[in-house]
Design an enzyme around this catalytic site. Sequence first.
Site, mmCIF file in Angstrom:
data_model
loop_
_atom_site.group_PDB
_atom_site.id
_atom_site.type_symbol
_atom_site.label_atom_id
_atom_site.label_comp_id
_atom_site.label_asym_id
_atom_site.label_seq_id
_atom_site.Cartn_x
_atom_site.Cartn_y
_atom_site.Cartn_z
ATOM 1 N N GLY A 499 0.392 -27.719 -80.208
ATOM 2 C CA GLY A 499 0.043 -28.702 -79.678
ATOM 3 C C GLY A 499 -1.362 -29.352 -80.301
ATOM 4 O O GLY A 499 -1.955 -28.301 -80.744
ATOM 5 N N GLY A 502 -7.305 -34.127 -78.311
ATOM 6 C CA GLY A 502 -8.600 -34.879 -78.636
ATOM 7 C C GLY A 502 -9.548 -33.725 -79.023
ATOM 8 O O GLY A 502 -10.446 -33.693 -79.622
ATOM 9 N N PHE A 503 -9.260 -32.402 -78.122
ATOM 10 C CA PHE A 503 -10.100 -31.378 -78.441
ATOM 11 C C PHE A 503 -10.126 -30.370 -79.615
ATOM 12 O O PHE A 503 -11.015 -30.000 -80.306
ATOM 13 C CB PHE A 503 -10.239 -30.278 -77.251
ATOM 14 C CG PHE A 503 -11.170 -29.573 -76.861
ATOM 15 C CD1 PHE A 503 -12.511 -29.764 -76.814
ATOM 16 C CD2 PHE A 503 -10.995 -28.223 -77.165
ATOM 17 C CE1 PHE A 503 -13.559 -28.661 -76.446
ATOM 18 C CE2 PHE A 503 -11.770 -27.043 -77.088
ATOM 19 C CZ PHE A 503 -12.897 -27.240 -76.878
ATOM 20 N N GLY A 504 -8.918 -30.468 -79.705
ATOM 21 C CA GLY A 504 -8.321 -29.686 -81.025
ATOM 22 C C GLY A 504 -7.038 -29.066 -81.055
ATOM 23 O O GLY A 504 -6.122 -29.612 -80.229
ATOM 24 N N LYS A 505 -6.733 -28.176 -81.854
ATOM 25 C CA LYS A 505 -5.272 -27.585 -81.693
ATOM 26 C C LYS A 505 -5.127 -26.438 -80.753
ATOM 27 O O LYS A 505 -5.879 -25.731 -80.097
ATOM 28 C CB LYS A 505 -5.065 -26.864 -82.952
ATOM 29 C CG LYS A 505 -5.023 -27.752 -84.255
ATOM 30 C CD LYS A 505 -4.631 -26.858 -85.596
ATOM 31 C CE LYS A 505 -4.727 -28.092 -86.853
ATOM 32 N NZ LYS A 505 -4.335 -27.055 -87.972
ATOM 33 N N VAL A 506 -3.793 -26.451 -80.102
ATOM 34 C CA VAL A 506 -3.422 -25.552 -79.076
ATOM 35 C C VAL A 506 -2.636 -24.612 -79.947
ATOM 36 O O VAL A 506 -1.428 -24.811 -80.332
ATOM 37 C CB VAL A 506 -2.963 -26.099 -77.870
ATOM 38 C CG1 VAL A 506 -2.618 -25.232 -76.915
ATOM 39 C CG2 VAL A 506 -3.956 -26.981 -77.334
ATOM 40 N N LYS A 520 -6.640 -23.002 -76.707
ATOM 41 C CA LYS A 520 -7.338 -24.475 -77.272
ATOM 42 C C LYS A 520 -8.405 -24.223 -77.929
ATOM 43 O O LYS A 520 -9.429 -23.926 -77.340
ATOM 44 C CB LYS A 520 -7.183 -25.374 -76.164
ATOM 45 C CG LYS A 520 -7.629 -26.816 -76.414
ATOM 46 C CD LYS A 520 -8.082 -27.782 -75.537
ATOM 47 C CE LYS A 520 -7.101 -27.979 -74.467
ATOM 48 N NZ LYS A 520 -7.423 -28.894 -73.275
ATOM 49 N N ASP A 616 -8.717 -38.403 -66.567
ATOM 50 C CA ASP A 616 -7.640 -38.376 -67.630
ATOM 51 C C ASP A 616 -6.094 -38.248 -67.122
ATOM 52 O O ASP A 616 -5.581 -37.208 -67.895
ATOM 53 C CB ASP A 616 -8.015 -37.475 -68.782
ATOM 54 C CG ASP A 616 -7.597 -37.809 -70.041
ATOM 55 O OD1 ASP A 616 -7.020 -38.891 -70.229
ATOM 56 O OD2 ASP A 616 -7.531 -37.148 -70.973
#
Length: 832
Positions: A499, A502-506, A520, A616
Amino acid sequence: MMGSRKLDFFICVLSVLPLICFSATFVPVDNYLIDCGAPANTTVGDRQFAADNFFKKLLSTQKDVLANTSSKPITSFSDSSLYQTARIFTGSSKYTFSVNQKGRHWIRLYFYPFVYGNYNLSIANFAVATQKNVLLSNFTVQKNSVMKEYSVNVTSDTLEITFTPSNNSIAFINAIEVVSVPDDLIADDANTISPPGRYSGLLTEAIETIWRINMGGPIVSFENDTLDRNWLPDQNFLVQPNLAVTASNIPAVKYVQGGATQNSAPPIVYGTLTEMNSNNDPNSNFNVTWQFNVDPGFQYLVRLHFCDIVSNSLNQLYFNVYINSWLAVENFDLSVAVNALAAPYYVDLVTPSIVGNKFSVSIGPSPVNNDYPNAILNGLEIMKMNDSLGSLSAGTAVIVNNSNSKKKVGMIVGVSLGTIGAVILAGVFFMLCRKGRLARHRLSKTWVPISINDGASHTMGSKFSNVTTGSVASNIGYRIPFLAVQEATNNFDESLVIGIGGFGKVYKGVLNDGTTVAVKRGNPRSQQGLAEFRTEIEMLSQFRHRHLVSLIGYCDERNEMILIYEYMEKGTLKSHLYGSGMPSLSWKERLEICIGAARGLHYLHTGYAKAVIHRDVKSANILLDENLMAKVADFGLSKTGPEIDQTHVSTAVKGSFGYLDPEYFRRQQLTEKSDVYSFGVVLFEVLCARPVIDPSLPREMVNLAEWAMKWQKRGQLDQIIDPTLAGKIRSDSLRKFGETAEKCLADFGVDRPSMGDVLWNLEYALQLQEAVVQGDPEENSTNMIGELSPQVNNFNHDASVSAAQFEASSVDDLSGVSMSRVFSQLVKSEGR
């Protein structure tokens, strides 16, 4: 010349005196060794077990049977003769031992099931307890010989051990030991690993030895241990044996003042070890890991035994120790602890409450020494600590993920003032227990903000100093080294990406203990940065709930911001609704997912001193495990709610477009009802299986919430549901679901229900869907359910009151609560 010899002799005596002191054999004041059911005394090694006929006065029983067998049990130790006789109890029976010296005592219980006449000991089911502690409950030994070792603090003049058959069964015992323990064997305090700190009160704890391991050496029987303990070799517990090698130098072991003694462990334990198989390669970077089975729901006292018999000089060996995924000992240097090579030393650590039944211990290199990376471990003891009720029985364990201390709730003892006084006292006690539990929860999970200096965090080299140079020390229990994260993700292999947010790749990863995780990794160019990273850690470290995604750890090394969570096999709710081509969810599955998410949010809003507002809530932040159980995730935008005397929190607007509460957007005033609004959007998203904002659609359909509300107010919600659900939703269930979503989307927060009310209504919608009316040709018929009972028709009138009571009685965890029993009588056709 003669005087010189006398002086040399005197110096020699002085030089060996410390060894004599440190290796002196302990002589227990209380030393009861009983071979139960034996007709005569039994000699085992250098110890003599007396036939318990000689202790008949110690035994109080309704009826007992002396039993024997000719079969010899398979045992690793030279004590098999103790298992050939037994005393069988048909009713509650107890041994009462006189205690000559109060304090900690071993209780060792020997069990071996065999058949004697009409008694089959392999199906015996029973409990064993002392005056203060439950040692075993619903205990059964089916085939192999078993020795259970406990250490309890005796404060009275007698120690009673009671055997109680369960379920009309029998109890039995083959042999018993009750033996004094040296006062200094277990101190009153130890270091905690999550959060780091000090644990006080070990002296009062009852402890069960689960594992006692001799690393790199052979079996050690009680004959070679000053306290008659048995030690198992470690080979069968190594996860990757090829990464480990053993070393032995027993003659080199020298007990020194300030270190361990022979009562801590014998020379054969300290003189052997398991270390990294690094071949002095400076690029070696891996962990040696052992894995053990334990009982979940308990804290554990872990004793790590060290003795550096491999180094050539002091300050040469630095290494880390991990327990499960916690960094337990960092940059450990034995030279600092004992200032000598080959000097035994041990470290005691207390874990949080363990969730699963797997327990891993790992050793690995420290970056402090880059020349010859190595790590060692000589011995290991894993000891289970009693729970808050004094029990050591796995059958009574309550699994709590966030238990980091075992401070007992203070109890108020009042004088009875009649029936009314007793009722008041009970009420006061309940409130104080709840308040104490919440206060303990807050204290045990206090986090100091992470110190960031040019993107790097800093901690002291020694964990045992309890001092920080940054502010990370209170978080260190969750810190996972960057190298371990690299290893888990195969150096962030792009094929493991599951995935992008917004924070980065998982990434999907596997820790060295076999735990599958979601990793993450923060993107430096992301708009979400340090604040969200810190908030995520702070929030998830405080809360543990079945319907909240668990934080396993984090990494803040090398300018990285990495969060490690439990892995959710089925991904996001959003991916199961549209856009991914996954099989469609049934209506029942969708309802159960919504109910699970509602439970998680309800816990956030009510399970702490102040509400926590997620900010959120959306289908992409509701994750599903392999059984489609929902868990709320992504707490980077979360915020604690208003104080008791306030109605809202004033804050900048954050959230996801399409889910955002319009009142929050207009007034920048945040309450938990903002989460309720977002959840209402999720409900329509679940029903219609389409994006919340879709610019490709006609203008009136672009915004899902607005579009669905128009159809809901017309009473025609069935016209816009997911086509795969057509004809499969009962009209009453759909109506209740639509009404719930509509109330969530009220313009003003005061008009919206609480998450407790939402949960209640969703449970009711599920019951309406599953209700079977006599005469219905199909379980999934869309026929109207017949006239319901008055209770059901008046449900909306009573819902708020019931939900309020529901919230008050289940503040801590709704994960195991179902409304099924409440509603089953309301909707069953035979109950009308």
